[in-house]
Design a protein around this motif. Structure first.
Motif, PDB file in Angstrom:
ATOM      1  N   LEU A   1       4.402 -38.275   1.753  1.00  0.00           N
ATOM      2  CA  LEU A   1       5.545 -39.079   2.659  1.00  0.00           C
ATOM      3  C   LEU A   1       4.703 -40.008   3.888  1.00  0.00           C
ATOM      4  O   LEU A   1       5.345 -40.446   4.941  1.00  0.00           O
ATOM      5  CB  LEU A   1       6.225 -37.755   3.348  1.00  0.00           C
ATOM      6  CG  LEU A   1       7.105 -37.754   4.442  1.00  0.00           C
ATOM      7  CD1 LEU A   1       8.238 -38.360   4.022  1.00  0.00           C
ATOM      8  CD2 LEU A   1       7.062 -36.561   5.119  1.00  0.00           C
TER       9      LEU A   1
ATOM     10  N   THR B   1      13.100 -42.010   2.796  1.00  0.00           N
ATOM     11  CA  THR B   1      11.816 -42.788   3.625  1.00  0.00           C
ATOM     12  C   THR B   1      11.922 -44.434   2.330  1.00  0.00           C
ATOM     13  O   THR B   1      11.172 -45.201   2.885  1.00  0.00           O
ATOM     14  CB  THR B   1      10.430 -42.094   4.216  1.00  0.00           C
ATOM     15  OG1 THR B   1      10.732 -40.829   4.769  1.00  0.00           O
ATOM     16  CG2 THR B   1       9.511 -42.849   4.567  1.00  0.00           C
ATOM     17  N   ARG B   2      12.095 -43.248   1.125  1.00  0.00           N
ATOM     18  CA  ARG B   2      11.928 -44.512  -0.274  1.00  0.00           C
ATOM     19  C   ARG B   2      12.588 -45.665  -0.158  1.00  0.00           C
ATOM     20  O   ARG B   2      12.696 -46.222  -0.247  1.00  0.00           O
ATOM     21  CB  ARG B   2      10.973 -43.821  -1.536  1.00  0.00           C
ATOM     22  CG  ARG B   2       9.592 -43.591  -0.972  1.00  0.00           C
ATOM     23  CD  ARG B   2       9.188 -42.682  -2.211  1.00  0.00           C
ATOM     24  NE  ARG B   2       8.124 -42.701  -2.544  1.00  0.00           N
ATOM     25  CZ  ARG B   2       7.681 -41.914  -3.599  1.00  0.00           C
ATOM     26  NH1 ARG B   2       8.403 -41.059  -4.173  1.00  0.00           N
ATOM     27  NH2 ARG B   2       5.964 -41.437  -3.699  1.00  0.00           N
ATOM     28  N   ASP B   3      13.938 -45.299   0.091  1.00  0.00           N
ATOM     29  CA  ASP B   3      15.095 -45.668   0.251  1.00  0.00           C
ATOM     30  C   ASP B   3      14.966 -46.940   1.263  1.00  0.00           C
ATOM     31  O   ASP B   3      14.982 -48.077   1.053  1.00  0.00           O
ATOM     32  CB  ASP B   3      16.403 -45.489   0.201  1.00  0.00           C
ATOM     33  CG  ASP B   3      16.570 -44.076  -1.093  1.00  0.00           C
ATOM     34  OD1 ASP B   3      15.826 -44.936  -1.997  1.00  0.00           O
ATOM     35  OD2 ASP B   3      17.125 -43.200  -1.261  1.00  0.00           O
ATOM     36  N   LEU B   4      14.550 -46.090   2.558  1.00  0.00           N
ATOM     37  CA  LEU B   4      14.390 -46.897   3.249  1.00  0.00           C
ATOM     38  C   LEU B   4      13.803 -48.332   3.427  1.00  0.00           C
ATOM     39  O   LEU B   4      13.963 -49.779   3.515  1.00  0.00           O
ATOM     40  CB  LEU B   4      14.224 -46.026   4.517  1.00  0.00           C
ATOM     41  CG  LEU B   4      13.926 -47.197   6.144  1.00  0.00           C
ATOM     42  CD1 LEU B   4      15.099 -48.190   6.959  1.00  0.00           C
ATOM     43  CD2 LEU B   4      13.726 -46.168   7.403  1.00  0.00           C
TER      44      LEU B   4
ATOM     45  N   GLU C   1      12.875 -35.850   2.483  1.00  0.00           N
ATOM     46  CA  GLU C   1      13.045 -36.848   3.652  1.00  0.00           C
ATOM     47  C   GLU C   1      11.943 -37.980   2.649  1.00  0.00           C
ATOM     48  O   GLU C   1      11.612 -39.174   3.099  1.00  0.00           O
ATOM     49  CB  GLU C   1      11.591 -36.176   4.240  1.00  0.00           C
ATOM     50  CG  GLU C   1      12.325 -35.623   5.761  1.00  0.00           C
ATOM     51  CD  GLU C   1      12.090 -35.003   6.579  1.00  0.00           C
ATOM     52  OE1 GLU C   1      11.031 -36.009   7.157  1.00  0.00           O
ATOM     53  OE2 GLU C   1      11.440 -33.796   6.834  1.00  0.00           O
ATOM     54  N   LEU C   2      11.770 -37.753   2.220  1.00  0.00           N
ATOM     55  CA  LEU C   2      10.718 -38.610   0.722  1.00  0.00           C
ATOM     56  C   LEU C   2      11.358 -39.815   0.223  1.00  0.00           C
ATOM     57  O   LEU C   2      11.161 -40.731   0.481  1.00  0.00           O
ATOM     58  CB  LEU C   2       9.302 -38.177   0.110  1.00  0.00           C
ATOM     59  CG  LEU C   2       8.112 -38.729  -0.948  1.00  0.00           C
ATOM     60  CD1 LEU C   2       7.415 -39.758   0.391  1.00  0.00           C
ATOM     61  CD2 LEU C   2       7.366 -38.280  -1.572  1.00  0.00           C
ATOM     62  N   ALA C   3      12.500 -38.689  -0.694  1.00  0.00           N
ATOM     63  CA  ALA C   3      13.448 -39.308  -1.322  1.00  0.00           C
ATOM     64  C   ALA C   3      14.133 -41.030   0.038  1.00  0.00           C
ATOM     65  O   ALA C   3      14.425 -42.400   0.014  1.00  0.00           O
ATOM     66  CB  ALA C   3      14.081 -39.167  -1.620  1.00  0.00           C
TER      67      ALA C   3
ATOM     68  N   LEU D   1      10.759 -31.590   1.813  1.00  0.00           N
ATOM     69  CA  LEU D   1      10.366 -32.984   2.311  1.00  0.00           C
ATOM     70  C   LEU D   1      10.554 -33.297   1.131  1.00  0.00           C
ATOM     71  O   LEU D   1      10.731 -34.940   1.750  1.00  0.00           O
ATOM     72  CB  LEU D   1       8.740 -32.030   1.628  1.00  0.00           C
ATOM     73  CG  LEU D   1       8.163 -32.860   2.957  1.00  0.00           C
ATOM     74  CD1 LEU D   1       7.797 -32.924   4.431  1.00  0.00           C
ATOM     75  CD2 LEU D   1       6.766 -31.904   2.767  1.00  0.00           C
ATOM     76  N   ALA D   2      11.147 -33.669  -0.112  1.00  0.00           N
ATOM     77  CA  ALA D   2      11.325 -34.256  -1.402  1.00  0.00           C
ATOM     78  C   ALA D   2      12.489 -35.619  -1.102  1.00  0.00           C
ATOM     79  O   ALA D   2      12.242 -36.107  -0.856  1.00  0.00           O
ATOM     80  CB  ALA D   2      11.734 -33.359  -2.244  1.00  0.00           C
TER      81      ALA D   2
ATOM     82  N   LEU E   1       3.540 -33.268  -1.183  1.00  0.00           N
ATOM     83  CA  LEU E   1       3.842 -34.448  -1.155  1.00  0.00           C
ATOM     84  C   LEU E   1       4.326 -34.745   0.613  1.00  0.00           C
ATOM     85  O   LEU E   1       4.449 -36.057   0.682  1.00  0.00           O
ATOM     86  CB  LEU E   1       5.280 -33.367  -1.802  1.00  0.00           C
ATOM     87  CG  LEU E   1       6.907 -33.803  -2.129  1.00  0.00           C
ATOM     88  CD1 LEU E   1       6.608 -34.616  -2.974  1.00  0.00           C
ATOM     89  CD2 LEU E   1       8.000 -32.675  -1.505  1.00  0.00           C
TER      90      LEU E   1
ATOM     91  N   GLY F   1       8.371 -34.041  -6.779  1.00  0.00           N
ATOM     92  CA  GLY F   1       9.618 -34.302  -5.502  1.00  0.00           C
ATOM     93  C   GLY F   1      11.351 -34.808  -5.825  1.00  0.00           C
ATOM     94  O   GLY F   1      12.265 -35.246  -5.402  1.00  0.00           O
TER      95      GLY F   1
END
Lengths: 232, 232
Positions: B131, A134-137, A130-132, A127-128, B127, B84
DNA sequence: CGGAACATTGACCCATGTCAAGTGTCGTGG
DNA sequence: CCACGACACTTGACATGGGTCAATGTTCCG
């Protein structure tokens, strides 16, 4: 973004590499095939399963009332999808090419996680990541120009290609221009124009619209990070 | 977002107000104060702690080489920040007003999580919420017009205000126009223009630039979801 | 009271969206 | 094997939303 797919690299000679409990569980999980354009799940579906992509590719997206679509991520072999949603899915998962998935019932997963904190941690890490991503995007769609976005996208794909042991400068994009546009917050036309321009400038080459060769990676990298701006 | 927090429901009878283990741990954690504009952590810092905002507000953002900034989220009282990230932080956390934080050493947290799967699950949920919020924001910055973005932002803030038991139609924005712009992928000027226009249209009212009153929520809600578009 | 930071407003312009036409390319059925 | 239709993609002409630059106003704090 090194992935959970260590097991994909380190394949057994005699099965020296102890597989994580997640892999063990998934190895026995049922397999599902979906055709291109078929949905794995849609917004509102109960979250009964978590899936791991075995082959193929999946687009994850949300839609606005009027049909505008934002792809929030693509899932490739080794990636887990369906995590982090409680009760019902809040997005759509649609195959962009024929795809095979391992299906893991949520209940099984949670039971295992309660018993084994290490598994819980794996899920947390997934999940972490994915979060990273998504934030880059977000940084990309929120702040970069059309050219910067497309180039960033190509470079990200290149890195992924390298990570899975394939040529980082010559790869096949599984998605359409529309998918790229809806991912980057651009129209099909803009994506197409940018790609044509990059080709004219000799930075990339295309044989067949989906096969990309990166010709001048250093320049591309400079473009992605805003070369030719005020405070570069 | 009803949660899986069964453990929060199934608490003992004595000890009426069942605090989760997370709250218990945090209650003893050290307190830190940061002034407005002070950093809690910056990109590259080792991830030694997780923080919970007690009072105030924090902006979380990434920057591009040339200084363009994307705020990926704001953290308000009750929110956890610093989760995360492995090894080092990949973004900056900066107070936008005087703020108090509980500081929880990562090591402690992980040790507790290994012992108590319920805590691990709490972190997982936190998290997952982040997200979901980030993806919603992506849909907004990627697909919506300037007006839609600002209105979505105001409505989201309104919902939060309601959630914490305050007036959903009259609230104080803690952040500057620049912050809003960098959050929504717009310039200061555009944010300002949109807000002025909304006021002229009688949809919102402002006494002092930061105190907002939502006057016509139904219309605002329609605007946020693309009223006046092709396939609305 | 004064200055700095923040916010508003206006004029202009450009990047990207929109609309439209045309060109592959692939799969199907005759 | 070819013809056809459906898509995906490319390219061009044009429109426009929002960025840029600049001037002015406002608020807040020392």
């Amino acid at each position: 973004m090194q992935t959970l797919s260590l097991q994909a690299v380190a394949q057994p000679i005699v099965d020296t590499r102890p597989k994580g409990i997640l892999d063990q569980t998934l190895a026995q999980a049922s397999l599902r095939r979906v055709e291109a354009k078929e949905f794995v799940f849609v917004e509102g579906d109960p979250t009964t399963h978590v899936f791991r992509v075995e082959t193929g590719a999946i687009a994850l997206y949300k839609v606005l009332a009027d049909g505008r679509r934002q792809i929030v991520g693509f899932a490739y072999p080794g990636d887990l999808i369906g995590l982090g949603a409680e009760g019902e899915h809040v997005m759509n998962a649609q195959a962009i090419k024929p795809t095979r998935l391992r299906c893991l019932p949520m209940a099984t997963l949670y039971r295992s996680a309660a018993a084994d904190p290490a598994l819980g941690f794996k899920l947390y890490e997934a999940l972490a990541r994915e979060l990273a991503a998504t934030r880059d995007l977000m940084l990309t769609t929120g702040q970069r120009s059309a050219t910067e976005r497309v180039v960033s996208f190509l470079l990200a794909f290149s890195r992924r290609s390298e990570r899975i042991g394939q040529d980082p400068c010559d790869f096949e994009l599984p998605m359409t221009r529309a998918d790229i546009g809806d991912f980057l917050g651009l129209t099909i036309e803009t994506v197409s124009r940018v790609i044509s321009q990059l080709r004219r400038d000799g930075l990339i080459a295309l044989e067949s619209g989906h096969r990309v060769r990166l010709v001048d990676v250093p320049t591309l990298a400079r473009i992605a990070d805003g070369a030719g701006r005020s405070a570069e």
